[in-house]
Design an enzyme around this catalytic site. Structure first.
Site, short mmCIF file in Angstrom:
data_model
loop_
_atom_site.label_atom_id
_atom_site.label_comp_id
_atom_site.label_asym_id
_atom_site.label_seq_id
_atom_site.Cartn_x
_atom_site.Cartn_y
_atom_site.Cartn_z
CG ASP A 27 -1.82 1.19 1.10
OD1 ASP A 27 -2.34 1.03 0.05
OD2 ASP A 27 -2.76 1.11 2.09
CG ASN A 75 -7.65 -3.07 -5.92
OD1 ASN A 75 -6.71 -3.25 -5.68
ND2 ASN A 75 -7.69 -1.38 -5.12
C1 FPP Z 1 -1.96 -0.22 -3.60
O1 FPP Z 1 -0.89 1.58 -3.04
C2 FPP Z 1 -0.80 -0.11 -4.33
C3 FPP Z 1 -2.13 -1.58 -5.56
C4 FPP Z 1 -4.15 -1.09 -5.39
C5 FPP Z 1 -1.36 -1.72 -6.43
C6 FPP Z 1 -0.51 -2.51 -6.56
C7 FPP Z 1 -0.15 -3.18 -7.88
C8 FPP Z 1 1.70 -3.55 -8.01
C9 FPP Z 1 2.68 -3.16 -7.00
C10 FPP Z 1 2.00 -3.22 -9.31
C11 FPP Z 1 2.37 -5.00 -9.56
C12 FPP Z 1 2.57 -5.67 -8.75
C13 FPP Z 1 3.05 -7.58 -9.32
C14 FPP Z 1 2.52 -8.38 -8.53
C15 FPP Z 1 4.48 -7.20 -10.34
P1 FPP Z 1 -2.46 2.41 -3.37
O2 FPP Z 1 -3.21 2.96 -5.02
O3 FPP Z 1 -3.64 2.71 -2.93
O4 FPP Z 1 -2.00 3.32 -2.51
P2 FPP Z 1 -2.69 5.37 -2.15
O5 FPP Z 1 -2.97 4.10 -1.10
O6 FPP Z 1 -1.09 5.52 -1.35
O7 FPP Z 1 -3.49 5.32 -2.63
#
Ligand code: FPP
Length: 247
Positions: A27, A75
């Protein structure tokens, strides 16, 4: 006992008492990007690289399982551009993993309903799972279109179907037998669940499996999460007294 010197602190980790299974809610990608005036997708790109670093390090230090929350059932509500960017990253990293996983001896597995992913991504997932069957060892579980409640409902439905077909008996249902209906079947529950980014909640992650997990929360945003941060989480875990409801 091994001591690790990081920039500000010494991290004490006993490598003979590692958690077998570590799970991480990746996150903070969006906030990481916002702080730098970049689009959220840039945070996901760096976050994906952090995933590769930490997944590889998990094997180097001797974990048995690492489970990461990459994409939740919720998501899909994000803007299409962001969803597409995450899917493109998954495609890139799975494609690259196919080239190297056999050499590196890293098995890949997926938790979640993959049928909603593009056919191309589903093929990549199937291919990595197929390669993983060829050897034993360290396994990374990537949660894709995963939700803890959704997993339990799916498990219930599958169990009910087995009962209707005479393959299962309601009188015989136990926690252990129900666990076999979950994505995590045959995998030990996580010992340690890490959530970076300062949020202190589980967000529908491994609801059933986290019953006795130790939680570790840190303000570090996922793209900045380092090997030292993983060691710090493990060091914290090793100071806990796990009693599983006993004394
Ligand atoms: C949460 O941060 C992250 C996600 C919903 C996406 C995670 C995806 C990756 C790390 C990339 C692909 C994964 C792999 C396994 C190659 P957020 O966007 O909710 O952050 P925020 O809370 O700061 O908005």
């Amino acid at each position: 006992m091994a001591l690790f010197k990081s920039k500000e602190t010494t991290i004490e980790v006993d490598f003979d008492r590692l958690p077998r299974h570590v799970a991480i809610i990746m996150d903070g990608n969006g906030r990481w990007a916002k702080k730098r005036g970049l689009p959220r997708t840039a945070g996901h790109a760096v976050g994906a690289e952090t995933f590769r670093t930490i997944a590889t390090y998990g094997k180097d230090i001797g974990l048995d399982y690492l489970t990461v929350y990459a994409y939740s059932t919720e998501n899909w509500k994000r803007p299409l551009e962001e969803v597409n960017a995450i899917m493109a990253l998954l495609k890139k990293y799975l494609g690259e993993a196919i080239e190297t996983m056999e050499k590196d001896h890293i098995k890949l597995n997926f938790f979640g309903d993959l049928t909603r992913l593009s056919p191309e991504l589903q093929t990549l997932c199937a291919e990595t799972q197929e390669i993983s069957k060829r050897y034993e060892g360290y396994q990374v579980n990537v949660c894709l279109n995963y939700g803890g409640r959704d997993e339990i409902i799916r498990g219930m439905k599958a169990w009910q179907a087995d009962c209707a077909a005479g393959r299962a008996d309601p009188a015989e249902l136990t926690e252990a037998s129900f666990s076999q209906y979950l994505y995590s079947k045959d995998i030990p529950d996580p010992d340690l669940i890490i959530r970076p980014s300062g949020e202190i909640r589980t967000s529908n992650f491994l609801l059933w499996q986290s019953a006795y997990a130790e939680f570790y929360f840190t303000d570090v945003l996922w793209p900045d999460f380092s090997k030292d941060d993983l060691l710090a989480a493990i060091a914290s875990y090793q100071k806990r007294s796990r009693r599983y409801g006993g004394v």
